[in-house]
Design an enzyme around this catalytic site. Structure first.
Site, short mmCIF file in Angstrom:
data_model
loop_
_atom_site.label_atom_id
_atom_site.label_comp_id
_atom_site.label_asym_id
_atom_site.label_seq_id
_atom_site.Cartn_x
_atom_site.Cartn_y
_atom_site.Cartn_z
N SER A 177 -41.20 31.90 27.26
CA SER A 177 -42.70 31.73 26.24
C SER A 177 -42.87 30.41 26.03
O SER A 177 -43.43 30.50 25.08
CB SER A 177 -42.93 32.85 25.05
OG SER A 177 -42.63 34.53 25.96
N THR B 86 -34.32 29.81 20.58
CA THR B 86 -35.12 28.43 21.58
C THR B 86 -34.83 27.33 20.30
O THR B 86 -35.38 26.97 19.02
CB THR B 86 -36.68 28.55 21.96
OG1 THR B 86 -36.25 29.89 22.92
CG2 THR B 86 -36.66 27.55 22.95
N ASP C 110 -34.50 37.67 30.13
CA ASP C 110 -35.76 36.83 30.09
C ASP C 110 -37.06 37.67 31.75
O ASP C 110 -37.75 37.69 31.50
CB ASP C 110 -35.81 35.99 29.71
CG ASP C 110 -36.36 35.85 28.40
OD1 ASP C 110 -36.60 36.02 28.17
OD2 ASP C 110 -36.23 33.99 27.95
N ARG D 233 -35.72 25.30 33.60
CA ARG D 233 -35.77 26.82 33.61
C ARG D 233 -34.30 27.51 34.36
O ARG D 233 -34.33 26.76 35.81
CB ARG D 233 -36.90 27.58 34.15
CG ARG D 233 -36.72 28.87 33.50
CD ARG D 233 -37.18 29.21 32.13
NE ARG D 233 -37.38 30.65 31.61
CZ ARG D 233 -37.39 31.53 30.73
NH1 ARG D 233 -36.16 30.78 29.24
NH2 ARG D 233 -37.40 32.70 30.29
N1 GLY Z 1 -35.54 32.80 26.40
C1 GLY Z 1 -37.01 32.72 25.66
C2 GLY Z 1 -37.91 32.34 26.17
O1 GLY Z 1 -37.94 31.56 26.62
O2 GLY Z 1 -39.64 32.48 26.43
#
Ligand code: GLY
Length: 570
Positions: free
Chosen positions: A454, A382, A424, A109
């Site tokens: 998510s 995504t 986010d 991430r």
């Molecule tokens: N950017 C969408 C997620 O990571 O939930």
């Protein structure tokens, strides 16, 4: 989001000039390709958002690579052929079940840059400045995708130069874009002009159309640096210089130090059981899916969901209520566990979830407190892909730039789009982000912190053997789509194609709206409205990809009909 027929063949009959000779493009596999939505084989499979990426992965399987090799080749190819979400400028999560029985989860991430701070998207009156966390340089988190790839490369078998080969070729020589990609690129022309100081290859004043060739020479150069120098080919040297110079031009925050200090993190997988025979392996925090999925599944586990049937008023009501409850917890408790103490064990414990369900009323909708209702943002954002090999290795990966084409800024000279993942985070407690999701302290911005996600790549074992490999894009709808797909297959006994392609629904506590896809059964909507739900139709929810492995070893892969997605196997 583009609606495509369930199965169609995309054949681009164009003639391109190459020197003095005429080349009939349809003989070239990167110019003519099929979309396969459902394939069945025995040796291995790849399913992703684009045929050329699935084929890149399949080639690795056929050349002796394993599911990890296939995943890396697919991920890198997606960064070229699916620029809206495939990426090297974003991040994601990898979940694997290896044939030796080990479960692996890798967190790549994005992180907030060191110069980021809690109120960076607020004005002097402490109000969120619209769009500031979404567009341009300041919206970008420190990318994690390349570090992620190298952290799972240790589980691969083939040389890295082979895995990245298809991506380099596709970037260097170009490929024919689909109608959906042309339309998406056209929709973003003004943004590409606005958020770039040097016009990227995605700008085409005459407009894009299906079959146009997209060539990305700068991206090919970056990929070659990664091939030759490994992870340092991205986080140091020329690529780092180009990123930092881009930041200086656009007042972004990512520094040399942020890039050099970035590392992917191997985390302890979220592993839980469902109805004794099933074990689910998924991503822990900062994926909210790793909490919400066990919460939702455990809240329905003893309620005979299977007796209600697929998309009956009773089953949708029960599932929507557990979605509502799970999302209320998300807003309050979830964030990066490296920065904030999250009561994970309690949140997924049976006593806690039983207590949460005590006010469930089978006849009426629950009520979310209206704090500030947001609007669900409809974007493909995504992307998800799955791989499986004949040794029994399974890989499930979701990656993201967040919004479609991320922050719309391309690193000049390096050819890749940056994410807008900073959105986010919770820019201000109680104020919804682009997905209408609300957060608090747990997901507040802090230097080096990872924003809550998510993304829910998942693998299901049946009696300890690989059974399903799945996931989807779709922002906050990801967790509820994975939940529904699992219930469709495991509780309602549906085929994988039906589970992927039948209409989905989504509730996320706030806004207090039950979203349904357009072909959702009308009588059920009417019943739900009578029970107190505010039901709203919306565009497609997610693009779910699933591989199912039968007990006898048959491998079935299904690509979602909602996009250009493609399943390959051999
Ligand atoms: N950017 C969408 C997620 O990571 O939930």
């Amino acid at each position: 989001m583009h609606m495509n027929p369930k199965y169609y063949i995309f054949t681009i009959l164009l003639i391109i000039e190459s020197g003095s000779s005429t080349v009939f493009a349809q003989r070239n596999p990167v110019l003519t390709y099929h979309f396969k939505k459902h394939v069945i084989c025995r040796n291995g499979a790849v399913v992703s958002a684009h045929p050329l990426a699935s084929i890149a992965g399949l080639q690795m399987l056929k050349q002796g690579g394993n599911a990890v090799d296939a995943a890396i080749a697919t991920q890198l190819a997606l960064a070229v052929v699916y620029p809206g979400a495939g990426n090297i400028g974003g991040g994601g999560f990898m979940v694997a079940r290896l044939a030796n029985g080990s479960n692996i989860t890798i967190d790549f991430r994005e992180k907030a840059p060191a110069a980021a701070y809690r109120n960076m998207y607020l004005d002097s009156n402490q109000n969120v400045i619209p769009g500031k966390s979404e567009n341009g340089h300041l919206a970008a988190g420190v990318p994690g995708s390349v570090a992620g790839i190298f952290s799972y490369y240790k589980y691969a078998k083939l040389p890295f130069s082979k895995l990245i080969g298809p991506a380099i070729n596709l970037a260097d020589k170009g490929f024919a874009i689909t109608a959906a990609e042309a339309s998406d690129l056209n929709d973003h022309q003004e943004d590409f002009k606005k958020y770039n100081s040097r016009l990227p290859v995605f700008v085409k004043n005459s407009g894009w159309k299906a079959g146009d060739i997209l060539i990305q020479k700068d991206l090919a150069k970056t990929l070659r640096r990664i091939r030759d120098q490994g992870v340092r080919g991205f986080y140091e040297g020329e690529t780092a210089r180009l990123i930092v110079e881009e930041m200086h031009r656009g007042k972004g925050l990512i520094s040399y130090g942020d890039l050099k200090n970035y590392s992917a993190k191997e985390r302890v997988p979220m592993l839980f059981t469902f109805k004794k025979d099933y074990s689910i392996i998924t991503m822990p925090l900062p994926s909210s899916g790793g909490i919400l999925l066990p919460q939702m599944m455990r809240m329905v586990e003893d309620r005979n969901l299977n007796q209600f049937g697929f998309e009956t008023t009773e089953s949708v009501h029960l599932m929507a209520e557990v979605e509502r409850l799970a999302y209320a917890d998300r807003a309050e408790y979830l964030g990066d566990v490296d920065f904030f103490k999250v009561p994970v064990k309690t949140l997924i414990s049976y006593p806690y979830l039983k207590e949460r369900m005590k006010n469930f009323n089978k006849d009426s909708a629950g009520k979310s407190d209206i704090i500030k209702a947001g609007v669900i943002h409809e974007s493909e954002e995504t992307t998800h892909f799955d791989t499986y090999d004949k040794e029994g290795n399974c890989v499930s990966i979701t990656t993201t730039l967040n919004d479609g084409y991320g922050c719309r800024t391309v690193v000049a000279g390096a050819g890749f789009l940056l994410n807008n993942e900073m959105d986010d985070f919770s820019a201000k407690p109680g104020v919804p982000n682009m997905y209408g999701a609300i957060g608090g302290d747990a997901n507040a911005i802090a230097p080096g912190k990872r924003m809550l996600s998510s993304m829910t790549p998942a693998i299901v074992l049946y009696r300890s053997k690989p059974f399903l490999v799945l996931g989807t894009p779709g922002g906050t709808t990801i967790t509820t789509s994975v939940f529904q797909t699992l219930m469709d297959i495991m509780e309602f006994g549906m085929s994988v194609s039906e589970a992927v392609n039948k209409p989905k629904f989504h509730h996320q506590w706030l806004p207090d709206i039950l979203y349904v896809e357009k072909d959702f059964p009308k009588p059920v909507i009417e019943q739900l409205e009578k029970m107190g739900y505010q039901v709203q139709e919306r565009e497609a929810i997610g693009r779910t990809e699933v591989i199912r492995i039968s007990l006898s070893g048959v491998v079935e892969a299904v690509a979602d009909w909602r996009g250009d997605d493609d399943a390959e196997c051999y």
